[in-house]
Design a protein around this motif. Structure first.
Motif, mmCIF file in Angstrom:
data_model
loop_
_atom_site.group_PDB
_atom_site.id
_atom_site.type_symbol
_atom_site.label_atom_id
_atom_site.label_comp_id
_atom_site.label_asym_id
_atom_site.label_seq_id
_atom_site.Cartn_x
_atom_site.Cartn_y
_atom_site.Cartn_z
ATOM 1 N N THR A 13 15.477 -21.181 34.974
ATOM 2 C CA THR A 13 14.617 -20.800 36.176
ATOM 3 C C THR A 13 15.373 -20.487 37.460
ATOM 4 O O THR A 13 15.101 -19.818 38.220
ATOM 5 N N ASP A 14 16.625 -21.324 37.876
ATOM 6 C CA ASP A 14 17.270 -21.090 38.808
ATOM 7 C C ASP A 14 17.904 -19.865 38.899
ATOM 8 O O ASP A 14 17.963 -19.074 39.982
ATOM 9 N N ASN A 15 18.490 -19.258 37.792
ATOM 10 C CA ASN A 15 19.006 -18.030 37.820
ATOM 11 C C ASN A 15 18.075 -16.821 38.047
ATOM 12 O O ASN A 15 18.252 -15.912 38.840
ATOM 13 N N HIS A 16 16.724 -16.984 37.432
ATOM 14 C CA HIS A 16 15.840 -16.069 37.922
ATOM 15 C C HIS A 16 15.388 -16.205 39.247
ATOM 16 O O HIS A 16 15.189 -15.111 39.917
ATOM 17 N N LEU A 17 15.347 -17.455 39.960
ATOM 18 C CA LEU A 17 15.170 -17.349 41.424
ATOM 19 C C LEU A 17 16.160 -16.768 42.342
ATOM 20 O O LEU A 17 15.679 -15.884 43.032
ATOM 21 N N TRP A 18 17.435 -17.078 42.059
ATOM 22 C CA TRP A 18 18.657 -16.317 42.810
ATOM 23 C C TRP A 18 18.532 -14.914 42.480
ATOM 24 O O TRP A 18 18.689 -14.146 43.498
ATOM 25 N N LYS A 19 18.101 -14.362 41.382
ATOM 26 C CA LYS A 19 18.142 -13.024 41.203
ATOM 27 C C LYS A 19 16.995 -12.451 41.862
ATOM 28 O O LYS A 19 17.256 -11.395 42.536
ATOM 29 N N LEU A 20 16.015 -12.918 41.860
ATOM 30 C CA LEU A 20 14.863 -12.297 42.529
ATOM 31 C C LEU A 20 14.991 -12.180 44.054
ATOM 32 O O LEU A 20 14.517 -11.340 44.852
ATOM 33 N N LEU A 21 15.380 -13.450 44.649
ATOM 34 C CA LEU A 21 15.777 -13.511 45.989
ATOM 35 C C LEU A 21 16.882 -12.593 46.389
ATOM 36 O O LEU A 21 16.720 -11.669 47.537
ATOM 37 N N SER A 22 18.011 -12.404 45.863
ATOM 38 C CA SER A 22 18.908 -11.340 45.895
ATOM 39 C C SER A 22 18.456 -9.908 45.931
ATOM 40 O O SER A 22 18.529 -9.050 46.810
ATOM 41 N N ASP A 23 17.644 -9.596 44.720
ATOM 42 C CA ASP A 23 17.093 -8.345 44.773
ATOM 43 C C ASP A 23 16.161 -7.900 45.880
ATOM 44 O O ASP A 23 15.955 -6.920 46.194
ATOM 45 N N GLY A 24 15.278 -8.999 46.369
ATOM 46 C CA GLY A 24 14.328 -8.876 47.458
ATOM 47 C C GLY A 24 15.183 -8.912 48.836
ATOM 48 O O GLY A 24 14.482 -8.689 49.830
ATOM 49 N N GLY A 25 16.550 -8.896 48.849
ATOM 50 C CA GLY A 25 17.324 -8.527 50.118
ATOM 51 C C GLY A 25 17.423 -10.022 50.889
ATOM 52 O O GLY A 25 17.976 -10.149 52.025
ATOM 53 N N PHE A 26 17.465 -11.095 50.113
ATOM 54 C CA PHE A 26 17.638 -12.435 50.664
ATOM 55 C C PHE A 26 19.304 -12.745 50.721
ATOM 56 O O PHE A 26 19.744 -12.452 49.397
ATOM 57 N N ARG A 27 19.724 -13.306 51.589
ATOM 58 C CA ARG A 27 21.154 -13.851 51.709
ATOM 59 C C ARG A 27 21.073 -15.251 51.161
ATOM 60 O O ARG A 27 20.399 -15.956 52.065
ATOM 61 N N ILE A 28 21.845 -16.053 50.275
ATOM 62 C CA ILE A 28 21.701 -17.253 50.154
ATOM 63 C C ILE A 28 22.769 -18.110 50.480
ATOM 64 O O ILE A 28 24.148 -17.591 50.334
ATOM 65 N N ALA A 29 22.744 -19.137 51.265
ATOM 66 C CA ALA A 29 23.830 -19.955 51.723
ATOM 67 C C ALA A 29 23.562 -21.391 51.420
ATOM 68 O O ALA A 29 22.618 -22.051 51.893
ATOM 69 N N GLU A 30 24.264 -22.086 50.692
ATOM 70 C CA GLU A 30 24.332 -23.392 50.640
ATOM 71 C C GLU A 30 24.692 -24.217 51.850
ATOM 72 O O GLU A 30 25.736 -23.955 52.419
ATOM 73 N N VAL A 31 23.967 -25.248 52.108
ATOM 74 C CA VAL A 31 24.291 -25.968 53.423
ATOM 75 C C VAL A 31 25.297 -26.917 53.074
ATOM 76 O O VAL A 31 25.106 -27.818 52.137
#
Length: 342
Positions: free
Chosen positions: A302-320
């Protein structure tokens, strides 16, 4: 917390998820050191005496065989009922034991009886995110326009309002009455700090339908413990994309001159996580809302799916970085993420 999809679907998964959580032993030795007085989940076993034909119930506190959901030495026993696991932060929320800048934050939760979704309980991720806002973002949250997704009891959104934000808490209709009660309980403290809080319905499967009730200018979108099953991921990401792009007019120019976090790059269908040392200190020209997500892994797929869709949708992800979490309200298994959209 609550989840922005149909309650009927959540109900179908609730018992399964509770059972999965109930079998979870402490995740590390450090966790056990922090909670040395907490035993394994209690197991209530009902068995029948073959000689008398009478039933007897016994309580056991043993390591759990996670593959079967029963005590390791009770394979021949009758089916068991597993108790809910402990909370990381066992506070009396209804009495205001959780505070924001010294002010009690009074949150009522309602125990689920199998007829409602998960949005009537307080989840640990909401506590971590609320105290992070207080500890690291108090100055930028004050006066900001904030929308919370999957508010559940409203803990995080009300913490933001108590820090002076103009907050709209959103979830499905079954949670709204409890959220309204929690808003009322904290109204004096919110008003005293210049904040505002109200609640609106928002179903992630139809975000356009309800978004007209949300402010057109959004600075922050916040969410905690809203990802736990795969079929919630696509509606959540679609809602985030809609609110950040089509719905939002322009976020307020708040923050300082720190550069944006570099783009995350897909790696084996998972975005590469970038640590955010600045953590939400944004360039003054930022025009899109920043998404703050408190997340606990319950399924790697589920996490892999989340990060993949966010990335494909143009989101940049940063862990605090963890050193920016509140020192007394952090947990190894709960991570905070910033989602930036270019």
């Amino acid at each position: 917390v609550g989840y922005g999809c149909h309650r009927e679907v959540v109900e179908d998964m609730l018992l399964l998820v509770l059972a999965m959580h109930a079998t979870a032993a402490p995740s590390s030795e450090s966790d056990q050191e922090k909670r040395p007085d907490i035993p394994y989940p209690a197991i209530s076993v009902t068995s029948k005496d073959s000689s008398s034909g009478t039933e007897k119930k016994t309580e056991k506190s043993e390591p759990v065989d996670e593959t079967k959901g029963v005590a390791a030495d009770s394979k021949d026993e009758a089916p068991v009922i597993l108790a809910l696991p402990w909370k990381i932060f066992p506070l009396d929320f209804a009495s205001g034991e959780l505070s924001i800048h010294g002010n009690p934050l009074v949150i009522r939760e309602i125990a689920n009886a199998g007829t409602d979704g998960t949005g009537l309980n307080i989840w640990d991720g909401s506590v971590v995110l609320a105290k992070y806002l207080e500890h690291s973002l108090a100055t930028v949250i004050k006066g900001a326009s904030v929308v919370e997704l999957g508010s559940g009891t409203g803990l995080v959104g009300l913490a933001a309002a108590m820090l002076g934000a103009k907050t709209v808490l959103t979830d499905l209709p079954y949670t709204l009455k409890n959220i309204e009660a929690n808003i009322k309980a904290n109204a004096p403290a919110i008003a005293a700090h210049g904040g505002k809080a109200n609640v609106k319905t928002l179903d992630w499967t139809t975000p356009q339908k309800h978004a007209k009730n949300l402010p057109k200018k959004i600075d922050f979108i916040i969410a905690s413990d809203v990802v736990w099953v795969d079929w919630l991921v696509a509606p959540l990401v679609a809602t985030l994309h809609y609110l950040v792009n089509q719905h939002n007019q322009q976020a307020s120019p708040i923050g300082d001159d720190d550069p944006a976090v570099p783009n995350s790059k897909p790696e084996k269908e998972v975005c590469e996580m970038k640590k955010s040392s600045a953590s939400s200190r944004h360039d003054p020209g930022r025009k899109k809302p920043l998404v703050l997500l408190a997340h606990q892994t319950r399924s790697t797929a589920t996490d892999n799916h989340l990060w993949k869709l966010l990335s494909d949708g143009g989101f940049r992800i940063a862990e605090v970085n963890r050193d920016r979490h509140h020192p007394k309200f952090r947990a190894d298994k709960i991570k905070l993420f910033e989602l930036h959209h270019s």
